[in-house]
Write a protein that holds these residues in place. Structure first.
Motif, PDB file in Angstrom:
ATOM      1  N   ASN A   1       0.810  -1.214   0.000  1.00 31.53           N
ATOM      2  CA  ASN A   1       0.000   0.000   0.000  1.00 31.53           C
ATOM      3  C   ASN A   1       0.846   1.268   0.000  1.00 31.53           C
ATOM      4  O   ASN A   1       0.365   2.338   0.348  1.00 31.53           O
TER       5      ASN A   1
ATOM      6  N   SER B   1      -3.593   5.913  -1.149  1.00 30.11           N
ATOM      7  CA  SER B   1      -4.994   5.926  -0.742  1.00 30.11           C
ATOM      8  C   SER B   1      -5.605   7.270  -1.086  1.00 30.11           C
ATOM      9  O   SER B   1      -4.904   8.233  -1.381  1.00 30.11           O
TER      10      SER B   1
ATOM     11  N   SER C   1      -4.285   7.380  -5.316  1.00 31.39           N
ATOM     12  CA  SER C   1      -4.240   5.939  -5.085  1.00 31.39           C
ATOM     13  C   SER C   1      -3.481   5.167  -6.159  1.00 31.39           C
ATOM     14  O   SER C   1      -3.313   3.965  -6.052  1.00 31.39           O
TER      15      SER C   1
ATOM     16  N   GLN D   1       5.460  -0.233  -6.249  1.00 32.86           N
ATOM     17  CA  GLN D   1       4.609  -0.576  -5.115  1.00 32.86           C
ATOM     18  C   GLN D   1       5.408  -1.336  -4.067  1.00 32.86           C
ATOM     19  O   GLN D   1       6.067  -2.328  -4.372  1.00 32.86           O
TER      20      GLN D   1
END
Length: 103
Positions: free
Chosen positions: A41, A58, A62, A70
């Motif tokens: 995340n 987020s 996002s 990532q």
């Protein structure tokens, strides 16, 4: 994963996994797993000075931007995490007039 070499990889003191140290948007150090993870995340990017920077993927931002990859925070996957330190007892908040004598 662009322009990252193994000389920035260290081993976690607890589980001996390969990690990299990064700087968050707020300027704090955060351990991330050394290899990209599609389930992560965090968006990670090496800036112009060679510092690994991370941000949370987020809300409004996002998706990965530019040369980001990532990443997964290591605390989420550490096999032997250290126990959290006990929080100090906080003093109760006393409102004015709360300690009046009852008749």
């Amino acid at each position: 994963m662009p322009s990252l070499s193994d000389h920035t990889v260290v081993l976690c003191d607890d589980c001996q996994a390969r990690i990299r140290w990064a700087i968050t948007v707020r300027g704090r150090r955060q351990a991330v797993n050394a290899d990209p993870d599609p389930a992560g995340n965090l968006g990670a990017l090496v800036d112009g000075t060679g510092t690994l920077k991370v941000r949370v993927l987020s809300g409004e931002r996002s998706r990965l931007e530019g040369g980001e990859w990532q990443a997964m925070p290591h605390v989420a996957t550490c096999a032997r995490p250290r126990p959290r330190a006990a929080s100090r007892a906080r003093r109760p908040v006393v409102r004015p007039g709360a300690w009046r004598y009852q008749r």
